[in-house]
Design a protein around this motif. Structure first.
Motif, PDB file in Angstrom:
ATOM      1  N   ASN A 451      -5.094   0.911  -0.882  1.00 45.41           N
ATOM      2  CA  ASN A 451      -5.056   1.608   0.400  1.00 45.41           C
ATOM      3  C   ASN A 451      -5.496   0.643   1.498  1.00 45.41           C
ATOM      4  O   ASN A 451      -6.662   0.245   1.565  1.00 45.41           O
ATOM      5  N   TRP A 456      -0.743  -1.967   8.139  1.00 48.64           N
ATOM      6  CA  TRP A 456      -0.662  -3.016   7.135  1.00 48.64           C
ATOM      7  C   TRP A 456       0.256  -2.554   6.001  1.00 48.64           C
ATOM      8  O   TRP A 456       0.611  -1.385   5.888  1.00 48.64           O
ATOM      9  N   SER A 457       0.595  -3.490   5.136  1.00 50.22           N
ATOM     10  CA  SER A 457       1.378  -3.145   3.945  1.00 50.22           C
ATOM     11  C   SER A 457       0.777  -3.828   2.726  1.00 50.22           C
ATOM     12  O   SER A 457       0.180  -4.903   2.829  1.00 50.22           O
ATOM     13  N   ALA A 458       0.912  -3.170   1.558  1.00 50.40           N
ATOM     14  CA  ALA A 458       0.477  -3.737   0.280  1.00 50.40           C
ATOM     15  C   ALA A 458       1.603  -3.541  -0.710  1.00 50.40           C
ATOM     16  O   ALA A 458       1.901  -2.406  -1.114  1.00 50.40           O
ATOM     17  N   THR A 459       2.243  -4.628  -1.102  1.00 51.78           N
ATOM     18  CA  THR A 459       3.407  -4.560  -1.976  1.00 51.78           C
ATOM     19  C   THR A 459       3.098  -5.226  -3.307  1.00 51.78           C
ATOM     20  O   THR A 459       2.803  -6.430  -3.348  1.00 51.78           O
ATOM     21  N   TRP A 479      -0.487  -8.546  -5.471  1.00 55.90           N
ATOM     22  CA  TRP A 479       0.026  -7.827  -4.314  1.00 55.90           C
ATOM     23  C   TRP A 479       0.223  -8.807  -3.157  1.00 55.90           C
ATOM     24  O   TRP A 479      -0.521  -9.778  -3.014  1.00 55.90           O
ATOM     25  N   ILE A 481      -0.004  -8.795   0.892  1.00 62.07           N
ATOM     26  CA  ILE A 481      -0.548  -8.003   1.991  1.00 62.07           C
ATOM     27  C   ILE A 481       0.093  -8.458   3.293  1.00 62.07           C
ATOM     28  O   ILE A 481       0.078  -9.650   3.625  1.00 62.07           O
ATOM     29  N   GLY A 482       0.669  -7.519   4.016  1.00 65.24           N
ATOM     30  CA  GLY A 482       1.243  -7.806   5.327  1.00 65.24           C
ATOM     31  C   GLY A 482       0.350  -7.285   6.434  1.00 65.24           C
ATOM     32  O   GLY A 482      -0.176  -6.171   6.339  1.00 65.24           O
TER      33      GLY A 482
END
Length: 828
Positions: A451, A456-459, A479, A481-482
């Motif tokens: 989370n 932000w992004s976590a792929t 992961w 992280i963006g």
């Protein structure tokens, strides 16, 4: 002097930080201690109570002590075990009475100490008092050296139950024998009163009292004074934790009072503070204003499961099972067969900490019951006790063997590692998560999520699910992280959660851990001291990289001012080579100029090479430099570089104190002659003489003279002959000084064979009101440092506002009883 109220003396003087460690390292075995009072120890478990010093300093009075006693009862703290309400320094009159006895200050204590004791006793509590094994207390009130019998009897007659006995102005020759003599004298005097009084030896660990004080004191300080910050807590734990063999019923190691609730740390840090003090069987002496304590503060101080570990009747201080890389495991046996296991993370990142049950004192078993004394959760582990522990956090389990683990939730350790985050499409960062099943029995339907903050992004780039995870197996997930391009630099939490099912009934459960993402931005335009910018990473052979001081050893803030070839610097980075420090530049900076060299504290023959890298490109190097050589100036072209690395490599296998002195980074194309930030305004440089410096309290003594022997600005400083009890040195100004826009006052100090406390005060307004800080800073023997006081730390009398544009006088405090050198009194 015309000021509103006389200048206050030193109120936290002479915190020595093991000044005599070198002198006593080879001391003969400790003398046999005298027998304790008949009837057993009054401190069969570590004392619990309150002391006013950490929150109030000298501002102690009868009302405060009575109100604190009331709160002990109304809040439930008394029922939880807290019983001593202790008065610290500044309670007495400045002079003894005609009969030679100590006299309570009639304004602060209109009913005397006896009246306060009667009030406290009526509440079912006990009263403590403060004394000093010197001619004066740390705040300049009468000491008990040579008055032991009359003072002990006075306190006994008043009904005192606890004595904190300090070490200022001690007239000591520095020998361990002298410390034993002075503290034994008061022990014997207490014994002759016939009253049971807990005796707390407060000599700051100077003479290693754990080797000699058993049977003399009921507890003894093992460290210098505590401060309300994580650096202080971390350092004290490292010093006190290894001393477990010396503690037990009636003879406790004392790492100083609790700071919980004073506002300088997070709740996580305060729980670590409280939990580690309990594991170390330390006295639990509250040091906050209980009249204003939050529910969270009271819940930490009043946690009965934690208190039970501290007060366990076996009286065993936890032993250190492992200690590596800032991660520590402690093991404490408890009455009834349980053991307390602490997983302590002093680092700045989430860490998974594990210990095999066989490496502790736990009996062999098929599984173990883990009860978390902070969360109340009860878990089971087969053979390894493990948890994801947050930065600066401590997990404390009460552990016992478990016959049937099937009905108890498994212990699942969720860990994570995260590199530096750079905002923007080409930036971001990489996150690695780990989920380890420590329970007896497999996890099923495991799913991991991350989370992240909004936007932000976590792929995941590897598997984040597992159908079955066996005991001691781990699922590792990578992961990407963006992070949006406009994200400000700072600390951002990311919560990693493992959801799963367990047990024969296929119950759903989840375990979460929080890791903090560090977002970096490129430096702003301007020329600035590199020590004011946060490093992204640092690796150092011994202890931390120190800011604006040399590297003194394994603890934080244990060095002196950077000194290379006799040149003293107030700005720079003190390392212990081999070392490497990394900064993010983002292509915005053009130049770094720095002096470099071996610190003068290094032994003969030490050498090192200093190298500056722009990314992976070598931009400047010193070649081999050695002890005593003049500083080498390096200039590095950083044009277009994303990263800056400073590398110091020793010439041999031993660690070497290596300094980057006065490094200045230029960013944004500014001119080479633009001011270096933060800008400093020198108030007194002593280049032409004493700059009019005088003493605030003429009756207390002291002299000043210009001297070339120590200077951090120009070629001269000020030599100050100080009285043992201390004095304020400075001057009133002919016209108001306007320091608008400045945030702090500073000065540099160097000691000789005796250390000194340092403090700053100012006078403001037409009535010359005296305003004083509370950050009493100790500088040890033969060392130097910068004393700093922020304006927001300086307190003024009621009704007086500190106006930086109308400063009428500046004063600094010194109290070595010998010669001290100062220079460069300045505003920044």
């Amino acid at each position: 002097m015309g000021n509103k109220g006389r200048p206050r003396r030193a109120v936290a003087a002479l915190t020595s930080y093991l000044l005599l460690a070198g002198a006593i390292a080879g001391a003969a075995p400790a003398q046999a201690a005298p027998a304790h009072l008949a009837g057993g120890t009054p401190a069969a478990t570590p004392p619990m109570g309150f002391n006013n010093w950490n929150a109030f300093g000298c501002d102690v009075n009868e009302a405060l002590i009575k109100e604190t006693a009331d709160i002990f009862v109304s809040s439930g703290l008394k029922d939880a075990g807290y019983q001593y309400v202790n008065i610290d320094d500044c309670w007495s009159a400045r002079e003894r009475g005609a009969d030679g006895k100590l006299v309570p200050d009639p304004v602060k204590f209109p009913n005397g100490i006896k009246g306060v004791a009667d009030y406290v006793h009526a509440k079912g509590l006990k009263l403590g008092i403060y004394g000093d094994a010197g001619t004066k207390t740390c705040a300049g009130y009468p000491g008990s050296l040579g008055h032991e019998d009359v003072d002990a009897q006075t306190w006994a007659d008043w009904g005192v139950d606890y004595l904190k006995y300090d070490n200022c102005n001690n007239q000591s020759d520095g020998s361990q024998a002298d410390y034993v003599r002075r503290y034994t004298a008061m022990r014997a005097a207490i014994g002759r009163t016939g009253r049971s009084i807990v005796y707390s030896i407060c000599e700051w660990g100077t003479s290693q009292p754990w080797l000699w004080a058993k049977g003399i004191g009921d507890l003894w300080r093992t460290t210098g004074d505590i401060s309300d910050n994580w650096s202080s807590i971390r350092s004290i734990i490292r010093q006190n934790a290894p001393l477990a063999p010396y503690a037990g019923p009636g003879h406790w190691n004392d790492p100083d009072m609790l700071e919980v609730g004073n506002g300088g740390m997070t709740a996580t840090e305060y729980r670590s503070h409280m939990g580690m003090w309990a594991m170390m069987a330390a006295p639990l002496i509250i040091g906050t204003d209980l009249r204003k304590a939050s529910a969270e503060t009271l819940s930490i101080l009043g946690n009965r499961e934690v208190i039970a570990i501290d007060q366990d009747r076996l009286g065993v201080q936890a032993s250190v099972v492992s200690d590596s890389g800032g991660l520590m495991v402690l093991d404490k046996p408890l009455a009834g067969g349980d053991r307390a296991i602490a997983l302590h993370n002093s680092t700045d990142s989430l860490a998974t900490i594990s210990v095999a049950a066989r490496d502790t004192g736990l009996a062999r078993a098929g599984a173990y019951r883990l009860h978390d004394v902070w969360t109340g959760d009860t878990l089971q582990a087969r053979s390894t006790i493990s948890a994801g522990v947050p930065a600066h956090g401590t997990v404390v389990y009460r552990v016992r063997p478990l016959r049937d683990p099937a009905a108890t939730a498994p212990a699942v350790a969720v860990g994570a590692g995260l590199g530096t985050i750079v905002p923007g499409p080409a930036g971001g960062g990489s996150l690695t998560t780990t989920v380890t099943n420590r329970g007896a029995g497999a996890l099923r339907d495991l799913a991991v999520s991350a989370n992240v903050p909004a936007g932000w992004s976590a792929t995941p780039t590897t598997a984040q699910r597992r159908e079955r995870l066996a005991t001691d197996a781990t699922l590792e997930t990578a992961w990407t992280i963006g992070v949006p391009a406009n994200t400000p630099a700072g600390r951002y939490p990311i919560t990693v959660t493992a959801a799963y099912r367990w047990g024969p009934r296929n119950r759903a459960a989840a375990t979460s851990s929080e890791i903090v993402a560090i977002v970096v931005n490129a430096p702003a335009d301007g020329r600035r001291h590199l020590s004011t910018l946060p490093a992204v990473t640092s690796v150092n052979a011994t202890g931390p990289v120190e800011l604006d001081q040399g590297n003194g050893g394994p603890l934080e803030n244990d060095g002196s001012l950077i000194t290379v070839g006799g040149v003293v610097y107030t700005r720079g980075l003190g390392t212990s080579a081999a070392s490497e420090i990394t900064y993010y530049l983002g292509g915005r900076c053009s130049k770094l100029v720095t002096d470099a060299g071996i610190d003068d504290t290094a032994g003969a023959g030490a050498t090192a090479t200093f190298s500056i890298y722009a990314g992976d490109t070598l931009a400047a190097t010193s070649g081999s430099v050695g002890t005593g050589q003049a500083p080498t100036t390096l200039t590095a072209d950083l044009t277009g570089a994303t990263w800056l690395r400073l590398v110091a490599t020793p010439g041999g296998s031993s660690a070497v104190p290596a300094d980057w002195a006065k490094p200045v980074l230029t960013c944004g194309g500014v001119a080479d002659d633009s001011p270096v930030l933060p800008q400093s305004q020198t108030l007194f440089s002593f280049e032409s003489g004493t700059d009019g410096f005088t003493i605030a309290n003429p009756g207390d003594g002291g002299t000043v003279a210009q001297s070339p022997l120590f200077h951090t600005d120009g070629v001269a400083g000020l030599k100050v002959a100080t009285p043992a009890g201390g004095n304020w040195f400075g001057r009133a100004l002919s016209a108001p000084l306007d320091l608008t826009g400045k945030t702090m006052l500073r000065y540099d100090v160097k000691t000789g064979g005796i250390g000194t406390s340092g403090e700053i005060a100012i006078q403001v307004g037409d009535d010359m009101s005296w305003c004083q800080g509370g950050l009493w800073t100790w500088t040890g023997t033969d060392s130097s440092r910068t004393i700093t006081e922020r304006f927001d730390q300086i307190g003024c009398p009621a009704g007086v506002t500190l106006d930086p544009s109308a400063i009428r006088a500046v004063w600094v405090f010194l109290n070595s009883g010998g010669e001290v050198y100062i220079d460069n009194v300045r505003a920044e």
